[in-house]
Scaffold this motif. Structure first.
Motif, PDB file in Angstrom:
ATOM      1  N   SER A  26      27.676   3.657 105.982  1.00  0.00           N
ATOM      2  CA  SER A  26      28.335   4.167 107.188  1.00  0.00           C
ATOM      3  C   SER A  26      27.558   3.817 108.456  1.00  0.00           C
ATOM      4  O   SER A  26      27.975   4.192 109.552  1.00  0.00           O
ATOM      5  CB  SER A  26      28.496   5.685 107.092  1.00  0.00           C
ATOM      6  N   LEU A  27      26.413   3.120 108.292  1.00  0.00           N
ATOM      7  CA  LEU A  27      25.558   2.751 109.430  1.00  0.00           C
ATOM      8  C   LEU A  27      25.171   3.997 110.235  1.00  0.00           C
ATOM      9  O   LEU A  27      25.199   4.014 111.460  1.00  0.00           O
ATOM     10  CB  LEU A  27      26.266   1.733 110.332  1.00  0.00           C
ATOM     11  N   THR A  28      24.792   5.038 109.499  1.00  0.00           N
ATOM     12  CA  THR A  28      24.517   6.343 110.098  1.00  0.00           C
ATOM     13  C   THR A  28      23.217   6.914 109.551  1.00  0.00           C
ATOM     14  O   THR A  28      22.859   6.671 108.398  1.00  0.00           O
ATOM     15  CB  THR A  28      25.678   7.315 109.797  1.00  0.00           C
ATOM     16  N   ILE A  29      22.542   7.667 110.367  1.00  0.00           N
ATOM     17  CA  ILE A  29      21.337   8.387 109.952  1.00  0.00           C
ATOM     18  C   ILE A  29      21.713   9.857 109.846  1.00  0.00           C
ATOM     19  O   ILE A  29      22.230  10.448 110.787  1.00  0.00           O
ATOM     20  CB  ILE A  29      20.179   8.185 110.950  1.00  0.00           C
ATOM     21  N   ARG A  30      21.450  10.436 108.694  1.00  0.00           N
ATOM     22  CA  ARG A  30      21.823  11.835 108.453  1.00  0.00           C
ATOM     23  C   ARG A  30      20.576  12.707 108.348  1.00  0.00           C
ATOM     24  O   ARG A  30      19.538  12.279 107.846  1.00  0.00           O
ATOM     25  CB  ARG A  30      22.645  11.962 107.159  1.00  0.00           C
ATOM     26  N   SER A  31      20.718  13.936 108.814  1.00  0.00           N
ATOM     27  CA  SER A  31      19.651  14.918 108.678  1.00  0.00           C
ATOM     28  C   SER A  31      19.792  15.623 107.335  1.00  0.00           C
ATOM     29  O   SER A  31      20.858  16.160 107.019  1.00  0.00           O
ATOM     30  CB  SER A  31      19.730  15.937 109.828  1.00  0.00           C
ATOM     31  N   VAL A  32      18.724  15.589 106.542  1.00  0.00           N
ATOM     32  CA  VAL A  32      18.754  16.180 105.194  1.00  0.00           C
ATOM     33  C   VAL A  32      17.605  17.174 105.062  1.00  0.00           C
ATOM     34  O   VAL A  32      16.474  16.888 105.460  1.00  0.00           O
ATOM     35  CB  VAL A  32      18.641  15.090 104.106  1.00  0.00           C
ATOM     36  N   THR A  33      17.903  18.347 104.496  1.00  0.00           N
ATOM     37  CA  THR A  33      16.887  19.375 104.276  1.00  0.00           C
ATOM     38  C   THR A  33      16.599  19.493 102.788  1.00  0.00           C
ATOM     39  O   THR A  33      17.517  19.601 101.974  1.00  0.00           O
ATOM     40  CB  THR A  33      17.349  20.731 104.826  1.00  0.00           C
ATOM     41  N   HIS A  34      15.321  19.459 102.431  1.00  0.00           N
ATOM     42  CA  HIS A  34      14.880  19.584 101.042  1.00  0.00           C
ATOM     43  C   HIS A  34      14.195  20.935 100.869  1.00  0.00           C
ATOM     44  O   HIS A  34      13.284  21.272 101.621  1.00  0.00           O
ATOM     45  CB  HIS A  34      13.920  18.447 100.696  1.00  0.00           C
ATOM     46  N   ASN A  35      14.612  21.695  99.869  1.00  0.00           N
ATOM     47  CA  ASN A  35      14.138  23.065  99.682  1.00  0.00           C
ATOM     48  C   ASN A  35      13.351  23.219  98.384  1.00  0.00           C
ATOM     49  O   ASN A  35      13.302  22.314  97.549  1.00  0.00           O
ATOM     50  CB  ASN A  35      15.331  24.040  99.661  1.00  0.00           C
ATOM     51  N   GLY A  36      12.747  24.399  98.217  1.00  0.00           N
ATOM     52  CA  GLY A  36      12.142  24.791  96.950  1.00  0.00           C
ATOM     53  C   GLY A  36      10.765  24.236  96.680  1.00  0.00           C
ATOM     54  O   GLY A  36      10.402  24.018  95.518  1.00  0.00           O
ATOM     55  N   ILE A  37       9.959  24.007  97.707  1.00  0.00           N
ATOM     56  CA  ILE A  37       8.618  23.446  97.522  1.00  0.00           C
ATOM     57  C   ILE A  37       7.599  24.578  97.582  1.00  0.00           C
ATOM     58  O   ILE A  37       7.630  25.425  98.476  1.00  0.00           O
ATOM     59  CB  ILE A  37       8.335  22.382  98.600  1.00  0.00           C
ATOM     60  N   ILE A  99      20.815  20.792 128.528  1.00  0.00           N
ATOM     61  CA  ILE A  99      21.977  20.621 127.640  1.00  0.00           C
ATOM     62  C   ILE A  99      21.628  19.701 126.476  1.00  0.00           C
ATOM     63  O   ILE A  99      21.957  19.986 125.316  1.00  0.00           O
ATOM     64  CB  ILE A  99      23.173  20.055 128.426  1.00  0.00           C
ATOM     65  N   ILE A 100      20.945  18.581 126.771  1.00  0.00           N
ATOM     66  CA  ILE A 100      20.593  17.628 125.713  1.00  0.00           C
ATOM     67  C   ILE A 100      19.659  18.273 124.696  1.00  0.00           C
ATOM     68  O   ILE A 100      19.880  18.198 123.481  1.00  0.00           O
ATOM     69  CB  ILE A 100      19.948  16.368 126.322  1.00  0.00           C
ATOM     70  N   ARG A 101      18.610  18.931 125.171  1.00  0.00           N
ATOM     71  CA  ARG A 101      17.586  19.471 124.266  1.00  0.00           C
ATOM     72  C   ARG A 101      18.058  20.692 123.493  1.00  0.00           C
ATOM     73  O   ARG A 101      17.703  20.862 122.316  1.00  0.00           O
ATOM     74  CB  ARG A 101      16.331  19.838 125.073  1.00  0.00           C
ATOM     75  N   ASN A 102      18.822  21.557 124.139  1.00  0.00           N
ATOM     76  CA  ASN A 102      19.140  22.849 123.529  1.00  0.00           C
ATOM     77  C   ASN A 102      20.536  22.948 122.944  1.00  0.00           C
ATOM     78  O   ASN A 102      20.805  23.877 122.174  1.00  0.00           O
ATOM     79  CB  ASN A 102      18.949  23.964 124.565  1.00  0.00           C
ATOM     80  N   ILE A 103      21.427  22.040 123.307  1.00  0.00           N
ATOM     81  CA  ILE A 103      22.795  22.128 122.804  1.00  0.00           C
ATOM     82  C   ILE A 103      23.191  20.890 122.010  1.00  0.00           C
ATOM     83  O   ILE A 103      23.647  21.003 120.864  1.00  0.00           O
ATOM     84  CB  ILE A 103      23.788  22.362 123.960  1.00  0.00           C
ATOM     85  N   ILE A 104      23.005  19.704 122.586  1.00  0.00           N
ATOM     86  CA  ILE A 104      23.451  18.492 121.894  1.00  0.00           C
ATOM     87  C   ILE A 104      22.541  18.162 120.708  1.00  0.00           C
ATOM     88  O   ILE A 104      23.012  17.986 119.577  1.00  0.00           O
ATOM     89  CB  ILE A 104      23.528  17.303 122.874  1.00  0.00           C
ATOM     90  N   ASP A 105      21.237  18.052 120.943  1.00  0.00           N
ATOM     91  CA  ASP A 105      20.302  17.655 119.880  1.00  0.00           C
ATOM     92  C   ASP A 105      20.427  18.510 118.616  1.00  0.00           C
ATOM     93  O   ASP A 105      20.491  17.968 117.507  1.00  0.00           O
ATOM     94  CB  ASP A 105      18.861  17.691 120.392  1.00  0.00           C
ATOM     95  N   PRO A 106      20.452  19.855 118.719  1.00  0.00           N
ATOM     96  CA  PRO A 106      20.541  20.660 117.495  1.00  0.00           C
ATOM     97  C   PRO A 106      21.851  20.467 116.727  1.00  0.00           C
ATOM     98  O   PRO A 106      21.923  20.826 115.545  1.00  0.00           O
ATOM     99  CB  PRO A 106      20.430  22.100 118.017  1.00  0.00           C
ATOM    100  N   ASN A 107      22.878  19.922 117.377  1.00  0.00           N
ATOM    101  CA  ASN A 107      24.171  19.757 116.713  1.00  0.00           C
ATOM    102  C   ASN A 107      24.426  18.333 116.230  1.00  0.00           C
ATOM    103  O   ASN A 107      25.514  18.032 115.738  1.00  0.00           O
ATOM    104  CB  ASN A 107      25.297  20.186 117.663  1.00  0.00           C
ATOM    105  N   ILE A 108      23.431  17.465 116.355  1.00  0.00           N
ATOM    106  CA  ILE A 108      23.567  16.100 115.834  1.00  0.00           C
ATOM    107  C   ILE A 108      23.111  16.101 114.377  1.00  0.00           C
ATOM    108  O   ILE A 108      21.915  16.073 114.086  1.00  0.00           O
ATOM    109  CB  ILE A 108      22.752  15.091 116.669  1.00  0.00           C
ATOM    110  N   THR A 109      24.050  16.168 113.466  1.00  0.00           N
ATOM    111  CA  THR A 109      23.733  16.129 112.033  1.00  0.00           C
ATOM    112  C   THR A 109      23.858  14.714 111.485  1.00  0.00           C
ATOM    113  O   THR A 109      23.251  14.378 110.470  1.00  0.00           O
ATOM    114  CB  THR A 109      24.663  17.061 111.246  1.00  0.00           C
ATOM    115  N   THR A 110      24.658  13.877 112.136  1.00  0.00           N
ATOM    116  CA  THR A 110      24.751  12.459 111.786  1.00  0.00           C
ATOM    117  C   THR A 110      24.538  11.652 113.059  1.00  0.00           C
ATOM    118  O   THR A 110      25.069  11.993 114.113  1.00  0.00           O
ATOM    119  CB  THR A 110      26.120  12.111 111.181  1.00  0.00           C
TER     120      THR A 110
END
Length: 337
Positions: A26-37, A99-110
């Motif tokens: 998809s030519l996309t970078i996704r945010s992934v969370t790894h748990n249980g460490i 707006i960029i730091r507090n609203i847009i950035d946290p909502n960029i999952t892809t």
């Protein structure tokens, strides 16, 4: 990538880490969370290794597609290298950086490569940002339209993908903000004149208290030795007045608005001496300033927090849940009334 923010304690004393994963299809970078460490050091090591791999893969993806930026990378580049160069409005710069730091950035999952940014991606991003408060969609859409105009103008995309801000509801409330010079005039007038309500003005301007909260204060709410002020009551208008009832009601604040904090020394000194009221109109009129209300002073406190890049959660706590939507669109800065 910030290791401190991307390695965190999640639940049941287990550690998690967040990293970016490259999806070549998809030519996309996704945010992934790894748990249980189990251990913090292990999570840090895994996070660093994942970041090293994703960085290498991202470089390869960019080279293969002749695209040096992802959407989020270019948004940052655009703001600091292009937008700041031609925008001379300090208020607009502060607002849009927030707006960029507090609203847009946290909502960029892809995070797609810049060439793959389209109308659906931007609409979905705007929609993800709307949960903050009324007016957020309009503010984000307005900023992204500037961004999209730039990437279209420079040939990064074949057409302008940004939806029109007119498609989103713009808050009707306007926020009056004094310029730095106007604020200096106002404060000089407050301190140089025999102003019986200087305390109330300072509580609104530097603590963000609303008029009803100020009127609801008692000296019991302030502890001089620690300078801690407790906010838990307010005076509000009685919606059902009668000859036997007062026109105002003393009321407990809702739980989410109850708060306490240390006030600055100069406000502590005013609190110890007096708690009275003074008409604002006389000060503004006599000093050639736009007419301003106690609510406007409270609003300027919110603007001070935005200038300091204070988080949305902290702003809401310190102000008892104020809505920030009106601050994210063009206000009436220095407007003459």
């Amino acid at each position: 990538m910030n290791r401190t923010e991307d390695v965190f304690l999640s639940h049941e004393h287990l550690w998690s880490y967040r990293t970016r994963t490259v999806d070549p299809n998809s030519l996309t970078i996704r945010s992934v969370t790894h748990n249980g460490i189990l251990q913090h050091s292990t999570a840090e090591t895994l996070c660093e290794e994942a970041a090293r791999i994703s960085t290498k893969e991202l470089v390869e993806l960019k080279n293969a597609n002749h695209c040096p930026f992802t959407f989020n990378e270019y948004l940052s580049y655009y703001f600091y290298k292009i937008y700041l160069a031609y925008n001379c409005s300090e208020n607009a710069i502060i607002k849009n950086r927030w707006i960029i730091r507090n609203i847009i950035d946290p909502n960029i999952t892809t995070d797609p490569l810049l060439h793959n940014v389209d109308a659906k991606y931007l609409k979905d991003l705007i929609n993800a940002c709307k949960a903050y408060c009324e007016g957020t969609e309009y503010a984000v859409a307005k900023l992204l339209q500037l961004f999209s105009n730039d990437i279209w103008k420079h040939g990064e995309v074949s057409c302008n993908p940004a939806p029109s801000p007119a498609a989103y509801k713009k808050p009707q409330t306007t926020v009056l903000l004094y310029t730095s010079e106007q604020l200096k005039i106002f404060l000089n007038a407050v301190y140089s004149s025999s102003c019986p309500h200087r305390l109330e003005f300072l509580l609104a301007l530097f603590c963000g208290l609303h008029t009803g909260e100020i009127l609801g204060l008692t000296y019991k709410d302030f502890t001089p030795c620690t300078r801690v002020l407790e906010i838990h009551h307010q005076y509000i208008k009685n919606k059902q007045p009668s000859p036997d009832a007062s026109s105002y009601i003393y009321k407990q604040l809702d739980m989410e608005r109850i708060r306490d904090f240390q006030v600055p020394d100069f406000i502590g000194e005013e609190l110890v001496r007096r708690q009275q009221e003074k008409k604002l109109k006389s000060i503004t009129r006599e000093n050639g300033l736009p007419s301003i209300t106690m609510s406007d002073l409270s609003n300027m406190f919110v603007w001070f927090l935005i200038q300091k890049n204070c988080s949305l959660e902290k702003i809401r706590y310190l102000t008892g849940g104020v809505q920030i939507g009106p601050f994210l669109v063009d206000g009436t800065h220095g407007k003459e009334n």
